[in-house]
Enzyme design. Structure first.
Site, short mmCIF file in Angstrom:
data_model
loop_
_atom_site.label_atom_id
_atom_site.label_comp_id
_atom_site.label_asym_id
_atom_site.label_seq_id
_atom_site.Cartn_x
_atom_site.Cartn_y
_atom_site.Cartn_z
N GLY A 92 7.87 34.12 43.42
CA GLY A 92 7.91 33.00 42.61
C GLY A 92 8.95 32.31 43.46
O GLY A 92 9.79 32.23 44.12
N ASP A 206 54.51 45.01 31.77
CA ASP A 206 53.68 46.02 31.93
C ASP A 206 54.17 47.34 31.77
O ASP A 206 54.44 48.46 32.61
CB ASP A 206 52.96 45.90 33.24
CG ASP A 206 52.14 47.11 33.82
OD1 ASP A 206 51.38 47.82 33.23
OD2 ASP A 206 51.83 47.24 35.12
C1 SPV Z 1 47.44 47.38 37.66
O1 SPV Z 1 46.91 46.34 38.12
O2 SPV Z 1 47.97 47.33 36.72
C2 SPV Z 1 47.89 48.63 38.63
C3 SPV Z 1 47.94 48.52 40.11
O3 SPV Z 1 48.36 49.52 37.90
S1 SPV Z 1 49.45 47.94 40.40
O4 SPV Z 1 49.93 46.77 39.72
O5 SPV Z 1 49.46 47.79 41.96
O6 SPV Z 1 50.50 49.00 40.06
MG MG Z 2 48.60 49.19 35.93
#
Ligand code: SPV
Ligand code: MG
Length: 434
Positions: A92, A206
């Site tokens: 194509g 986090d």
């Molecule tokens: C994340 O991306 O959340 C991880 C990898 O757990 S690190 O941030 O390197 O721990």
């Molecule tokens: Mg992580």
């Protein structure tokens, strides 16, 4: 006797394919169809058909006008040109566009060496063809197909590359970005749902504060617009009694793997290292969590990958290796080894020592700190999966912040305009599905 050749990857024949065969019959005495092998499709297109090579061969053989069907191993047609020397290769005319144009020019040059020719057949843009193309794509995003692709890709490719995504838009970028280098295509194999980036996108730390319901919502946003496999950052996995439910949910959604880290208590991001207090889980306790997760899963497709924090917490290489072998023994389908050193030396030492005893268990690394090492070097030391864990978040944040600052400073948006995507580009970025 003139031979015409065309290569298919499709699992549904539509008017466009029939048209190519018709054109081939007009100019040749023999029409051969190539069935692109699963390995070539995975390597170059980062996808895998939902039916096997054998079923595709059977399907192509059933098309009137086809004299023979062969397996094509090389996306750039070298095996076919060497073995069959077709007089014509038909495709194509959409292969004149990037990224396929590099295949077209390679094939054209090779055919010209012996007087063969490329025939560009006008692409059949009918409603039926559009619907079939869409349907095939939608099918690839279904949980049963998406989930098993990660294992297949690991099996077929020496190294796979995963990029973080934390929204539908970043998922689309990971899904669609392709570059050409040395006549080959480069693209990501799948997506990492990072706890760091998912939390950051919500303005949260986090520390396992963003709950699973919200994390699953992020996965769902990404799944709605992509087809590539997903690896989920499961943090510590939580309580074993909760982790088994997480495994079931992820599996049902079509996630391919979860990575859990051997920490307990209040989890902090590993890249803090020993600047903050983290507690490593005891080896037997973490082994138990892995085994419970493996028992809970219902398919063979899903992977539980154990992440070792010994190097982050400066507990030494021996501790990292002892844990790795124990986690594999407990059922882990892969090992992720992490480090926050700038140099990759301790990661490479771990990989070499682990590989001297275990040749097969996939090794995952996250080169955020040791970012000078190349994928090729990591692969030479036995690494299977490289995760780029946070680069999209880190790219977007400074760009957005400086646009805010400049608009505040100038009292208008004109000064930032040349840094922005055009309105036209943004409204056309998202495909409509109906
Ligand atoms: C994340 O991306 O959340 C991880 C990898 O757990 S690190 O941030 O390197 O721990
Ligand atoms: Mg992580």
């Amino acid at each position: 006797m003139k031979v015409a050749y065309t290569c298919f990857t499709t699992e549904l024949i539509h008017a466009g394919h029939i048209n190519i065969i018709k054109e081939a019959c007009k100019i040749a005495d023999k029409v051969i169809i190539g069935c692109l092998s699963d390995k070539a499709i995975i390597t170059y297109e980062k996808t895998i058909p939902t039916i096997s090579e054998e079923e595709r061969i059977k399907l192509y053989n059933s098309i009137p006008g086809v004299n023979e069907v062969v397996i094509q191993q090389d996306a750039f047609y070298n095996d076919i040109i060497d073995d069959i020397k077709p007089d014509f290769i038909l495709h194509g005319d959409n292969w004149k566009e990037t990224p396929m144009n590099s295949i077209r020019s390679h094939v054209k040059n090779r055919l010209e060496e012996y007087g063969g020719a490329v025939i560009d057949v006008p692409y059949t843009y009918t409603e039926e063809v559009r619907k079939i193309d869409l349907l095939l794509r939608e099918k690839l995003s279904m949980p049963e197909y998406r989930r098993k692709r990660l294992k297949k890709v690991i099996e077929m490719c020496s190294l796979i590359k995963i990029m973080e995504a934390h929204s539908g838009l970043t998922g689309l970028i990971v899904e669609k970005t392709v570059v050409q280098k040395d006549g080959k295509f480069e693209q990501f194999d799948g997506m990492w749902i990072s706890s760091l980036c998912d939390s950051t996108a919500k303005g949260k730390p986090d520390i396992e504060l963003v709950d699973m319901t919200s994390r699953f919502r992020t996965i769902d946003d990404i799944m709605e617009v992509t087809t590539k496999p997903i690896i989920f950052d499961g943090d510590t996995g939580g309580l074993t009694e909760h982790f088994v439910y997480t495994v079931r949910s992820l599996e049902r959604m079509g996630v391919s793997a979860v990575i859990i880290e051997d920490k307990k208590g209040l989890k902090k991001n590993s890249l803090f290292g020993n600047e903050v207090i983290h507690t490593q889980a005891d080896k037997p306790e973490f082994c138990e969590k892995i085994s419970a997760g493996k028992k809970a899963q219902l398919t063979d497709d899903f992977m539980i990958i154990a992440r070792i924090e010994s190097l982050i917490l400066e507990k030494g290489m021996k501790d990292a290796l002892d844990r790795a072998f124990a986690y594999v023994e407990a059922g882990a389908d892969g090992i992720m080894i992490h480090s926050r050193r700038k140099e990759a030396d301790e990661i490479l030492e771990f990989c070499d020592k682990f590989r001297s005893k275990d040749k097969t268990t996939p090794i995952v690394v996250v080169p955020s700190s040791f970012n000078a090492i190349t994928e090729e070097e990591l692969a030479e030391h036995g690494v299977n999966i490289v995760i780029y864990a946070n680069q999209l978040t880190r790219a977007a944040f400074p760009a957005m912040k400086s646009v805010c600052e400049d608009i505040l400073y100038n009292h208008r948006a004109k000064e930032v305009d040349d840094r922005l995507m055009s309105i036209n580009e943004i409204i056309n970025l998202i495909d409509e599905i109906v």
